[in-house]
Design a protein around this motif. Structure first.
Motif, PDB file in Angstrom:
ATOM      1  N   GLY A  14     -16.434  -7.534 -55.961  1.00 12.05           N
ATOM      2  CA  GLY A  14     -17.002  -8.042 -57.205  1.00 12.05           C
ATOM      3  C   GLY A  14     -17.290  -9.528 -57.124  1.00 12.05           C
ATOM      4  O   GLY A  14     -18.337 -10.000 -57.578  1.00 12.05           O
ATOM      5  N   LEU A  15     -16.368 -10.272 -56.540  1.00  9.51           N
ATOM      6  CA  LEU A  15     -16.571 -11.703 -56.344  1.00  9.51           C
ATOM      7  C   LEU A  15     -17.728 -11.964 -55.385  1.00  9.51           C
ATOM      8  O   LEU A  15     -18.537 -12.876 -55.609  1.00  9.51           O
ATOM      9  N   LEU A  17     -20.292 -10.046 -55.001  1.00 11.72           N
ATOM     10  CA  LEU A  17     -21.520  -9.784 -55.756  1.00 11.72           C
ATOM     11  C   LEU A  17     -21.903 -10.976 -56.626  1.00 11.72           C
ATOM     12  O   LEU A  17     -23.082 -11.315 -56.735  1.00 11.72           O
ATOM     13  N   LEU A  18     -20.924 -11.605 -57.237  1.00 14.81           N
ATOM     14  CA  LEU A  18     -21.221 -12.794 -58.053  1.00 14.81           C
ATOM     15  C   LEU A  18     -21.762 -13.942 -57.198  1.00 14.81           C
ATOM     16  O   LEU A  18     -22.695 -14.643 -57.610  1.00 14.81           O
ATOM     17  N   PHE A  19     -21.180 -14.140 -56.024  1.00 10.29           N
ATOM     18  CA  PHE A  19     -21.684 -15.189 -55.129  1.00 10.29           C
ATOM     19  C   PHE A  19     -23.107 -14.893 -54.668  1.00 10.29           C
ATOM     20  O   PHE A  19     -23.950 -15.792 -54.579  1.00 10.29           O
ATOM     21  N   CYS A  20     -23.388 -13.625 -54.391  1.00 15.20           N
ATOM     22  CA  CYS A  20     -24.741 -13.251 -53.978  1.00 15.20           C
ATOM     23  C   CYS A  20     -25.728 -13.418 -55.129  1.00 15.20           C
ATOM     24  O   CYS A  20     -26.867 -13.833 -54.913  1.00 15.20           O
ATOM     25  N   LEU A  21     -25.304 -13.084 -56.337  1.00 15.49           N
ATOM     26  CA  LEU A  21     -26.169 -13.280 -57.493  1.00 15.49           C
ATOM     27  C   LEU A  21     -26.492 -14.756 -57.692  1.00 15.49           C
ATOM     28  O   LEU A  21     -27.634 -15.121 -57.999  1.00 15.49           O
ATOM     29  N   TYR A  22     -25.497 -15.613 -57.501  1.00 16.77           N
ATOM     30  CA  TYR A  22     -25.736 -17.051 -57.560  1.00 16.77           C
ATOM     31  C   TYR A  22     -26.766 -17.470 -56.504  1.00 16.77           C
ATOM     32  O   TYR A  22     -27.661 -18.271 -56.783  1.00 16.77           O
TER      33      TYR A  22
END
Length: 89
Positions: A14-15, A17-22
């Motif tokens: 999940g973390l 995914l957040l870094f990739c979204l950023y």
């Protein structure tokens, strides 16, 4: 013990995914965004597989295979678009 490992893995992916979204939003170039989207697809495959292990059913493994095929085709299409400017010749 497997429950704690699954929770840890859920948190890690999940973390990620957040870094990739950023990276998709604030990347300097188009190739960086394509790479971040491909990495997001890989992380989603991992999350689907973990959810299948958690629930004990094979339906999520089949869904992760389908997601892998769609992710591969979309990455190839993005790469072709970046190189040539069009997808269909």
């Amino acid at each position: 013990m497997i429950g704690y490992a699954l929770l840890f893995a859920y948190g890690c992916f999940g973390l990620a995914l957040l870094f990739c979204l950023y990276r998709v939003v604030f990347a300097p170039g188009l190739s960086d965004r394509v790479l971040a989207l491909d990495t997001m697809a890989i992380n989603m495959i991992a999350l689907l597989t973990l959810f299948g292990i958690d629930k004990g059913t094979t339906m999520y493994f089949e869904a992760s295979l389908m997601f892998a095929m769609v992710g591969f085709i979309s990455t190839v299409a993005y790469a072709k678009f970046v190189l040539r400017g069009d997808i269909i010749e």
